[in-house]
Design an enzyme around this catalytic site. Structure first.
Site, PDB file in Angstrom:
ATOM      1  N   SER A 236       0.824  -1.198   0.000  1.00 28.06           N
ATOM      2  CA  SER A 236       0.000   0.000   0.000  1.00 28.06           C
ATOM      3  C   SER A 236       0.864   1.256   0.000  1.00 28.06           C
ATOM      4  O   SER A 236       2.023   1.222   0.417  1.00 28.06           O
ATOM      5  CB  SER A 236      -0.915   0.023   1.233  1.00 28.06           C
ATOM      6  OG  SER A 236      -1.835  -1.045   1.201  1.00 28.06           O
ATOM      7  N   PRO A 315      -8.056  -0.423  -6.127  1.00 29.48           N
ATOM      8  CA  PRO A 315      -7.689   0.815  -5.431  1.00 29.48           C
ATOM      9  C   PRO A 315      -8.661   1.121  -4.298  1.00 29.48           C
ATOM     10  O   PRO A 315      -9.863   0.882  -4.405  1.00 29.48           O
ATOM     11  CB  PRO A 315      -7.793   1.873  -6.530  1.00 29.48           C
ATOM     12  CG  PRO A 315      -8.827   1.324  -7.477  1.00 29.48           C
ATOM     13  CD  PRO A 315      -8.629  -0.177  -7.462  1.00 29.48           C
ATOM     14  N   CYS A 389      -3.721   9.392  26.545  1.00 36.29           N
ATOM     15  CA  CYS A 389      -2.621   9.186  27.497  1.00 36.29           C
ATOM     16  C   CYS A 389      -1.545   8.301  26.885  1.00 36.29           C
ATOM     17  O   CYS A 389      -1.280   7.190  27.359  1.00 36.29           O
ATOM     18  CB  CYS A 389      -3.151   8.596  28.796  1.00 36.29           C
ATOM     19  SG  CYS A 389      -4.020   9.792  29.806  1.00 36.29           S
TER      20      CYS A 389
END
Length: 472
Positions: A236, A315, A389
């Protein structure tokens, strides 16, 4: 006079002449700024979108998706016709799938590739014809395969010997005949992140080239399976065509050998075409991609004295990625001086890795721009971070933003249409944002945002928290 490039900035990032500009290829074609400097997408202002839908919000330009889908279909149709064959284009639903987007791409002549039972359910709910679906996945469950056969999915891409037998058992029990492709690992190492490269030998997908012939032979023995051809996907976010050319050459060697045992009507070369996330990214134009890849297949077939098979491509990112822009509200800014004396501004926004995990997962690079007004002052090296966090909760690692950026400003991150919503989570119990489509000055919600109530509704301990065990 522009400030010198900051020592903390990567080499590829230059100081912009204007920290309010919208780089070509990175933003949807409709993206502009109005007279007050507010970002406008498809005629809808960022201020209006934030007011009506809150932030974060993923904005999807419908015409951008449609235009890119249409461009892929047209380019591959023309390229295939020049070499005496046909081409099918599947939209890779893993990039982002909703019933609305499924309808858009089908309207533009595309088929759809799904890789789980959930994605299959979305495509069916959108009214997509099952025969125009391809079903991927390295670990399809028996239930998923049964559903695919039941509804009449056009093609199942088989990924292992176990899956072949699993699918054969289903067709023997139901009397159905299922069309299948065999996924092959070509061994081509795409120039992309290791997690995005899917054709190197040591990974979970497909059959090594040396084992694929045995898999095909087994399929040809089974009356319930119809061998339709080979499939290969090299990765990709790939620029250029060199990897596709080499992969096609290797797979055609197998294709030619398999013709001795029967027809091999189709060759699917997958997708992975890259897009621009920053101004230095230079993706290959769609027409050039199609022309050169199909030409490479035709040359390979001519060299082996075999006909050019029907071709397929998948695609996903290249269709939906550039169409997406995520809007955030700035919560805090903080200037951090490192040991060298260089200064980086940290800009905290009200989303983060829960709505865009790509930076944390892959070290992906994104761009950002002030969206609620035109900024002033010299461009300042900034890092856009989320509210979670985690120190790795970074949305945009390196960007120059206006020096006068303040809390309450809207920030826009482009090229978020692919793999942001798909990879989203509820980390730290943050609700996932809405997805809003824009077109011709109008906006509409196509995926509702979550609320805290939605999160709590899944917690089975709330209503019966104090009930004795066994009474719940």
């Amino acid at each position: 006079m522009l400030p010198p490039a900051d020592s903390l900035a990567p080499e590829w990032l230059s100081v912009p002449e204007d920290a309010n500009d919208l780089a070509d290829r990175v933003w949807p074609a409709s993206a502009t700024r109005d007279a007050e400097g507010v970002l406008v997408i498809a005629g809808v202002s960022a201020a209006e979108l934030a007011r009506d839908h809150g932030t974060p919000v993923l904005v999807l330009d419908e015409d951008e998706v449609r235009a890119r889908a249409r461009a892929f279909r047209t380019a591959f149709d023309r390229a295939a016709a020049e070499h005496g064959t046909t081409a099918q284009v599947y939209y890779a639903g893993k990039a982002f799938l909703s019933t609305t987007v499924a309808r858009w791409v089908v309207d533009e002549g595309l088929r759809i590739d799904v890789c789980t039972g959930g994605e299959l359910a979305v495509a069916l709910a959108a009214g997509v014809a099952p025969a125009s679906l391809g079903f991927h996945g390295n670990n399809k469950s028996t239930a998923e395969l049964e559903r695919a056969v039941e509804v009449g999915v056009g093609t199942v891409v088989v990924d292992s010997a176990i899956e072949i037998e699993r699918l054969a058992a289903i067709t023997a029990r139901t009397g159905a005949v299922q069309r299948v492709l065999v996924r092959v690992v070509s061994g081509v190492h795409a120039e992309t992140h290791d997690f995005l490269a899917t054709a190197h030998e040591d990974q979970k997908f497909g059959f090594p080239v040396g084992d694929a012939a045995d898999a095909v032979a087994r399929i040809r023995e089974l009356p319930g399976l119809d061998f339709a051809g080979l499939h290969c996907h090299i990765g990709s976010q790939i620029f250029g065509v060199a990897g596709f050319r080499e992969s096609a050459s290797r797979v055609l060697e197998l294709h030619a050998a398999l013709l001795e045992g029967g027809p091999v009507p189709q060759l699917n070369l997958g997708g992975g075409f890259g897009i621009a996330y920053t101004r230095v990214d230079d993706p290959t134009p769609i027409a050039q991609l199609a022309g050169e890849i199909v030409e490479a297949v035709a040359e390979g077939c001519a060299a082996r004295g075999i006909p050019v098979p029907a071709l397929s491509f998948e695609p996903g990112r290249a269709i939906v990625g550039t169409a997406g822009v995520t809007l955030y509200e700035v919560g805090t800014t903080k200037d951090v001086t490192v040991s060298s004396g260089a200064v980086r501004r940290y800009v905290s926004v009200d989303g983060g890795m829960s709505d865009n995990a790509r930076t944390a997962l892959y070290g992906a690079q994104f761009s950002a721009r002030l969206a609620s007004r035109a900024g002033g002052g010299e461009p300042q090296l900034s890092r856009v971070v989320g509210k979670h966090c985690e120190s790795g909760d970074v949305v945009v690692d390196h960007e120059y933003l206006p020096a006068d950026l303040v809390p309450g400003d809207l920030l826009a991150v482009p090229a978020t249409g692919a793999y942001c919503a798909s990879l989203s989570s509820n980390y730290n119990h943050v609700p996932r944002p809405p997805i809003v489509a824009v077109r011709d000055g109008r906006a509409r919600v196509i995926v509702r945002g979550e609320t805290i109530d939605d999160l709590l509704a899944r917690d089975a301990g709330i209503d019966g928290a104090h009930a004795p065990e066994g009474d719940q």
